[in-house]
Design an enzyme around this catalytic site. Structure first.
Site, PDB file in Angstrom:
ATOM      1  N   GLY A  41       0.738  -1.145   0.005  1.00 68.07           N
ATOM      2  CA  GLY A  41      -0.046  -0.047  -0.059  1.00 68.07           C
ATOM      3  C   GLY A  41       0.963   1.242   0.051  1.00 68.07           C
ATOM      4  CD  GLU A  96       1.260   0.431   7.264  1.00 68.25           C
ATOM      5  OE1 GLU A  96       0.866   0.655   6.107  1.00 68.25           O
ATOM      6  OE2 GLU A  96       1.203  -0.554   7.993  1.00 68.25           O
ATOM      7  CG  ASP A  97      -1.536   1.497   3.358  1.00 68.40           C
ATOM      8  OD1 ASP A  97      -1.195   1.076   4.406  1.00 68.40           O
ATOM      9  OD2 ASP A  97      -2.113   0.783   2.559  1.00 68.40           O
ATOM     10  CG  ASP A 100      -8.686   0.232  10.710  1.00 62.52           C
ATOM     11  OD1 ASP A 100      -9.291   1.122  11.485  1.00 62.52           O
ATOM     12  OD2 ASP A 100      -9.290  -0.779  10.110  1.00 62.52           O
ATOM     13  CG  PHE A 149     -12.270   0.384   2.993  1.00 61.02           C
ATOM     14  CD1 PHE A 149     -11.765  -0.451   3.804  1.00 61.02           C
ATOM     15  CD2 PHE A 149     -11.735   0.129   1.391  1.00 61.02           C
ATOM     16  CE1 PHE A 149     -10.838  -1.438   3.637  1.00 61.02           C
ATOM     17  CE2 PHE A 149     -10.683  -0.750   1.398  1.00 61.02           C
ATOM     18  CZ  PHE A 149     -10.039  -1.579   2.509  1.00 61.02           C
ATOM     19  NE  ARG A 162      -2.213  -3.216  -4.442  1.00 57.46           N
ATOM     20  CZ  ARG A 162      -2.233  -3.150  -2.997  1.00 57.46           C
ATOM     21  NH1 ARG A 162      -1.961  -2.142  -2.265  1.00 57.46           N
ATOM     22  NH2 ARG A 162      -2.322  -4.450  -2.479  1.00 57.46           N
TER      23      ARG A 162
HETATM   24  P1  IMP Z   1      -4.480  -2.168  11.222  1.00 57.30           P
HETATM   25  O1  IMP Z   1      -3.646  -3.389  11.450  1.00 57.30           O
HETATM   26  O2  IMP Z   1      -5.871  -2.406  11.721  1.00 57.30           O
HETATM   27  O3  IMP Z   1      -4.026  -0.845  11.581  1.00 57.30           O
HETATM   28  O4  IMP Z   1      -4.634  -2.138   9.501  1.00 57.30           O
HETATM   29  C1  IMP Z   1      -3.567  -1.792   8.793  1.00 57.30           C
HETATM   30  C2  IMP Z   1      -3.602  -2.276   7.408  1.00 57.30           C
HETATM   31  O5  IMP Z   1      -5.117  -2.619   7.020  1.00 57.30           O
HETATM   32  C3  IMP Z   1      -3.171  -1.177   6.364  1.00 57.30           C
HETATM   33  O6  IMP Z   1      -1.836  -1.177   6.459  1.00 57.30           O
HETATM   34  C4  IMP Z   1      -3.945  -1.454   5.127  1.00 57.30           C
HETATM   35  O7  IMP Z   1      -3.286  -2.446   4.525  1.00 57.30           O
HETATM   36  C5  IMP Z   1      -5.217  -2.187   5.670  1.00 57.30           C
HETATM   37  N1  IMP Z   1      -6.346  -1.149   5.749  1.00 57.30           N
HETATM   38  C6  IMP Z   1      -6.948  -0.625   6.822  1.00 57.30           C
HETATM   39  N2  IMP Z   1      -7.772   0.383   6.477  1.00 57.30           N
HETATM   40  C7  IMP Z   1      -7.875   0.391   5.227  1.00 57.30           C
HETATM   41  C8  IMP Z   1      -8.439   1.130   4.037  1.00 57.30           C
HETATM   42  O8  IMP Z   1      -9.442   2.243   4.456  1.00 57.30           O
HETATM   43  N3  IMP Z   1      -8.001   1.102   2.921  1.00 57.30           N
HETATM   44  C9  IMP Z   1      -6.992   0.187   2.430  1.00 57.30           C
HETATM   45  N4  IMP Z   1      -6.522  -0.596   3.313  1.00 57.30           N
HETATM   46  C10 IMP Z   1      -6.771  -0.543   4.702  1.00 57.30           C
HETATM   47 MG    MG Z   2      -0.877  -1.618   4.629  1.00 57.01          MG
END
Ligand code: IMP
Ligand code: MG
Length: 172
Positions: A41, A96-97, A100, A149, A162
């Protein structure tokens, strides 16, 4: 049909990245900085960010996959590509992209710290904070959002979107 609601235009993104790059360049002046992009990402964000920096940097990547079916948080995340550069004596910025729940970035910070760098900081394109479960410090944020999202500019939904140059909120 899924709907794509525009969130950030190319101009918005350029403005955010140029401000972020100015801040990072000032903070890391005279140090040995390595940016570590989280695949897949963050690849476009990282590519634009480094071209806006005014200090020399190294670049490396790592990759994780998460398994939604696993029960415990540490079980959920698996490192599928390790860092290859030597981190000893260097300042690391993980790029990071989107953050969440924070589970992924927390896992990555621990992994990077185990490689003995001088410091580890975090830079994210989007800080999506409503579902945050881990109290992780995010040092640099381009954009904050409560929820949604997001796709485009490197971010995907099931490997789609992407390539879009702007960022959208995907309404399924
Ligand atoms: P976390 O571990 O819940 O913080 O999730 C992080 C990862 O989930 C990110 O690095 C993304 O790859 C994916 N992710 C979470 N939310 C989104 C979104 O809104 N769009 C795309 N990817 C997401
Ligand atoms: Mg990611």
């Amino acid at each position: 049909m899924p709907e794509l609601v525009p969130v950030l235009s190319k101009e918005d993104i350029n403005r955010m990245i140029s401000a972020l790059a100015k801040e990072i360049s000032a903070d890391y002046e005279g140090r040995t900085l390595i940016l570590i992009g989280v695949l897949k990402g963050a690849f476009i964000f990282l590519a634009d960010l480094i071209r806006n920096l005014t200090i020399p940097v190294e670049v490396d990547f790592l990759r994780v996959s998460s398994y939604e079916s696993s029960t415990s948080s540490s079980e959920k995340i698996k490192l599928t590509k390790k860092i290859e550069n030597d981190l000893q004596g260097k300042d690391v910025l993980i790029v990071e992209d989107i953050i969440d729940t924070g589970l992924t970035i927390e896992y990555l910070i621990q992994y990077v710290k185990s490689l003995n760098p001088l410091s580890v900081d975090v830079c994210t394109l989007i800080d999506k904070y409503e579902r945050r479960r881990k109290d992780v410090k995010i040092n640099y944020t381009a954009h904050k959002a409560l929820k949604g999202f997001f796709v485009g500019y490197g971010l995907d939904y099931a490997e789609k979107y992407r390539h879009l140059p702007e960022i959208y909120d995907l309404k399924l």
